[in-house]
Design an enzyme around this catalytic site. Structure first.
Site, PDB file in Angstrom:
ATOM      1  N   ASP A  85      -1.725  -1.493  11.042  1.00  0.00           N
ATOM      2  CA  ASP A  85      -1.340  -0.335  10.222  1.00  0.00           C
ATOM      3  C   ASP A  85      -2.356   0.809  10.275  1.00  0.00           C
ATOM      4  O   ASP A  85      -2.178   1.825   9.602  1.00  0.00           O
ATOM      5  CB  ASP A  85      -1.195  -0.751   8.749  1.00  0.00           C
ATOM      6  CG  ASP A  85      -0.087  -1.765   8.552  1.00  0.00           C
ATOM      7  OD1 ASP A  85       0.883  -1.720   9.336  1.00  0.00           O
ATOM      8  OD2 ASP A  85      -0.192  -2.584   7.633  1.00  0.00           O
ATOM      9  N   PRO A  89      -5.280  -3.370  -4.448  1.00  0.00           N
ATOM     10  CA  PRO A  89      -5.357  -4.828  -4.421  1.00  0.00           C
ATOM     11  C   PRO A  89      -5.183  -5.403  -3.009  1.00  0.00           C
ATOM     12  O   PRO A  89      -4.563  -4.763  -2.152  1.00  0.00           O
ATOM     13  CB  PRO A  89      -4.223  -5.276  -5.344  1.00  0.00           C
ATOM     14  CG  PRO A  89      -3.329  -4.114  -5.504  1.00  0.00           C
ATOM     15  CD  PRO A  89      -4.106  -2.874  -5.195  1.00  0.00           C
ATOM     16  N   LYS A 125      -0.663   2.561   1.475  1.00  0.00           N
ATOM     17  CA  LYS A 125       0.687   2.930   1.956  1.00  0.00           C
ATOM     18  C   LYS A 125       1.703   2.064   1.226  1.00  0.00           C
ATOM     19  O   LYS A 125       1.384   1.006   0.666  1.00  0.00           O
ATOM     20  CB  LYS A 125       0.829   2.755   3.471  1.00  0.00           C
ATOM     21  CG  LYS A 125       0.610   1.336   4.023  1.00  0.00           C
ATOM     22  CD  LYS A 125       1.819   0.438   4.021  1.00  0.00           C
ATOM     23  CE  LYS A 125       1.550  -0.889   4.742  1.00  0.00           C
ATOM     24  NZ  LYS A 125       2.424  -1.997   4.327  1.00  0.00           N
ATOM     25  N   ALA A 171      -1.493  -7.406  -0.687  1.00  0.00           N
ATOM     26  CA  ALA A 171      -0.500  -6.744  -1.522  1.00  0.00           C
ATOM     27  C   ALA A 171       0.568  -6.026  -0.699  1.00  0.00           C
ATOM     28  O   ALA A 171       1.542  -5.526  -1.257  1.00  0.00           O
ATOM     29  CB  ALA A 171      -1.195  -5.737  -2.438  1.00  0.00           C
ATOM     30  N   GLY A 172       0.371  -5.933   0.630  1.00  0.00           N
ATOM     31  CA  GLY A 172       1.324  -5.165   1.447  1.00  0.00           C
ATOM     32  C   GLY A 172       1.103  -3.676   1.312  1.00  0.00           C
ATOM     33  O   GLY A 172       1.975  -2.867   1.616  1.00  0.00           O
ATOM     34  N   LEU A 173      -0.094  -3.283   0.845  1.00  0.00           N
ATOM     35  CA  LEU A 173      -0.406  -1.860   0.650  1.00  0.00           C
ATOM     36  C   LEU A 173      -1.422  -1.364   1.687  1.00  0.00           C
ATOM     37  O   LEU A 173      -1.822  -0.202   1.662  1.00  0.00           O
ATOM     38  CB  LEU A 173      -0.958  -1.639  -0.768  1.00  0.00           C
ATOM     39  CG  LEU A 173      -0.009  -2.034  -1.910  1.00  0.00           C
ATOM     40  CD1 LEU A 173      -0.723  -1.969  -3.256  1.00  0.00           C
ATOM     41  CD2 LEU A 173       1.216  -1.126  -1.932  1.00  0.00           C
ATOM     42  N   ALA A 174      -1.843  -2.258   2.562  1.00  0.00           N
ATOM     43  CA  ALA A 174      -2.715  -1.927   3.704  1.00  0.00           C
ATOM     44  C   ALA A 174      -4.061  -1.329   3.289  1.00  0.00           C
ATOM     45  O   ALA A 174      -4.573  -0.441   3.978  1.00  0.00           O
ATOM     46  CB  ALA A 174      -1.988  -1.009   4.685  1.00  0.00           C
ATOM     47  N   GLY A 175      -4.605  -1.816   2.195  1.00  0.00           N
ATOM     48  CA  GLY A 175      -5.917  -1.321   1.758  1.00  0.00           C
ATOM     49  C   GLY A 175      -6.987  -1.504   2.827  1.00  0.00           C
ATOM     50  O   GLY A 175      -7.780  -0.586   3.089  1.00  0.00           O
ATOM     51  N   GLY A 176      -6.999  -2.652   3.485  1.00  0.00           N
ATOM     52  CA  GLY A 176      -8.002  -2.929   4.523  1.00  0.00           C
ATOM     53  C   GLY A 176      -7.817  -2.022   5.727  1.00  0.00           C
ATOM     54  O   GLY A 176      -8.786  -1.473   6.269  1.00  0.00           O
ATOM     55  N   SER A 177      -6.577  -1.845   6.152  1.00  0.00           N
ATOM     56  CA  SER A 177      -6.299  -0.974   7.306  1.00  0.00           C
ATOM     57  C   SER A 177      -6.660   0.466   6.989  1.00  0.00           C
ATOM     58  O   SER A 177      -7.198   1.190   7.835  1.00  0.00           O
ATOM     59  CB  SER A 177      -4.806  -1.039   7.671  1.00  0.00           C
ATOM     60  OG  SER A 177      -4.481  -2.324   8.120  1.00  0.00           O
TER      61      SER A 177
END
Ligand code: C5P
Length: 310
Positions: free
Chosen positions: A161, A119, A28, A122-128
Site C-alpha cells: 500500500d 491502530p 487510508k 486495522a486495514g488502515l495501512a498505518g505502517g505503509s
C-alpha cells in the site's frame, strides 16, 4: 501533506541544512476492493479504491551527526496504537529508511519520532503510510532530491500500500498488489465513522480463507470511481464493496458481531477497510458523523473514530 520544515544555517546566514522535518502520515480507507487471480509470487492481483483520511500519525525526522537511524514513540502517542508498535528493524519506517539510504549511497543518519494514532492490524495501512512518509521526509532531510518515480520504485519493493501514500492524492484506484496508482478526481466531502473490535485481523489468514470469485462474478470498480467523482455519499454507500469481508467475518466472529451491532444502531450498511478489522459507516457530513459516532459509543470495541477524506 502537512509539512513543517526547519533549517539551520551557520552564523545566522541563509539556512543551509535542514535540521528537522515533521510530516503527517495519514491512514487510508478502502471503499472498494475486489480480488483477482493469485500470482506466482503468492500475492493476489487487486483492484481497490483507497481514500486518504484526516486520521494520521505524525512523524518527525531529525538530522543527526552520526550514521545511526533511531526510532522512538512520542510520549503522547495513543496508548493502544503504541502498544503494538515495533521499535526494531521489523518496523517499516526503518526498512524504508535503510532502502532509501542504500539507493542513494549515503550514510546519513536520523532520529525519527512517531506520534502514533492509527491502530495496527486495522486495514488502515498505518505502517505503509509511515514507510511512505519516511521516504518523502528523509528524501528532503538528507537533501537527496530523488524524483517521485524513484520513491515509487523503492516503495514497491517494501510493501503493497506504500505507493498510494507516495502518490499523495486524496483518492485513487490501485491495482497490481496495490502499487499501480491512478488518482481519481473526487469532488465530494466524504465522512466516515470507524470502529475496531478488540482483535485485529491477520492479512494472510484472511486471504487464505477467501473464496475467489469467478471472472464473471467480479465487482466493477467504475461505479465507485463515479460515485467519488460525483461527490454523492448516497451513491458511494450503494456501490462500496469489499471482497475480503466474508472471509474476515469467518475469521473474526467478534468483528462480525460488531458489524451487526453497527448496522442495527445506525441503520446503515457497514463496510470493512482492507483485510480489516476496522469496520465503518459512511456519513453525509461532519455533523452526521458526530451523531453516528455518539450512537456507536456504547459498543464494546478497541477504538472508535470519525474522520474524513483529506
Ligand atoms: O501486503 P502484506 O505483506 O500485508 O500481505 C501479507 C500476506 O497477505 C501476503 O503474504 C499474502 O499471503 C496475502 N496477500 C495476498 N495478496 C495481496 C496482499 C496480501 O495474497 N494482494
Amino acid at each position: 501533506m502537512n509539512t513543517q520544515l526547519h533549517t539551520e544555517g551557520a552564523s545566522g546566514r541563509a539556512a543551509e541544512t535542514l535540521s528537522f522535518i515533521q510530516l503527517r502520515s495519514p491512514a487510508k480507507i478502502n471503499v472498494f476492493l475486489e480480488v483477482h487471480e493469485k500470482r506466482d509470487d503468492g500475492f493476489h492481483e487487486l483492484e481497490t479504491v483507497m481514500l486518504r483520511t484526516s486520521l494520521h500519525d505524525v512523524l518527525r525526522f531529525e538530522a543527526t551527526t552520526s550514521e545511526e537511524l533511531t526510532i522512538q514513540l512520542a510520549d503522547h502517542s495513543e496508548s493502544a496504537a503504541a502498544a503494538t508498535f515495533p521499535l526494531d528493524d521489523s518496523n517499516l519506517i526503518l526498512k524504508a529508511a535503510y532502502a532509501l539510504r542504500d539507493h542513494a549511497h549515503t550514510r546519513q543518519g536520523a532520529a525519527i519520532t512517531v506520534n502514533k494514532r492509527i491502530p495496527a492490524e486495522a486495514g488502515l495501512a498505518g505502517g505503509s503510510s509511515n514507510a511512505a512518509t519516511t521516504l518523502i521526509g528523509l528524501n528532503s532531510l538528507w537533501g537527496l532530491n530523488l524524483p517521485g518515480q524513484t520513491l515509487h520504485d523503492i516503495a514497491a519493493t517494501l510493501g503493497s500500500d506504500i505507493n498510494f501514500f507516495v502518490e499523495d492524492c486524496p483518492a485513487a484506484v490501485c491495482t497490481g498488489r496495490g502499487e499501480r496508482v491512478v488518482p481519481i478526481q473526487s469532488t465530494g466531502s466524504f465522512h466516515f465513522v470507524a470502529v475496531q473490535p478488540a482483535c485485529g485481523n491477520s492479512t494472510p489468514e484472511v486471504f487464505r480463507r477467501l473464496s475467489l470469485p469467478g471472472v464473471d462474478e467480479r465487482s466493477n470498480v467504475c461505479d465507485t470511481a463515479t460515485a467519488l467523482q460525483s461527490g454523492s455519499t448516497d451513491q458511494l454507500q450503494n456501490v462500496s464493496f469489499n471482497r475480503l469481508t466474508q472471509a474476515a467475518r469467518d475469521l473474526n466472529p467478534e468483528m462480525s458481531k460488531l458489524m451487526r451491532a453497527m448496522n442495527q444502531t445506525t441503520n446503515r450498511t457497514v463496510f470493512m477497510s482492507g483485510s480489516g478489522s476496522t469496520c465503518f459507516v459512511i456519513a453525509r457530513n461532519h455533523r452526521e458523523a458526530g451523531r453516528l459516532k455518539a450512537r456507536l459509543q456504547h459498543l464494546d470495541c478497541r477504538w472508535l473514530a470519525a474522520f474524513k477524506v483529506e
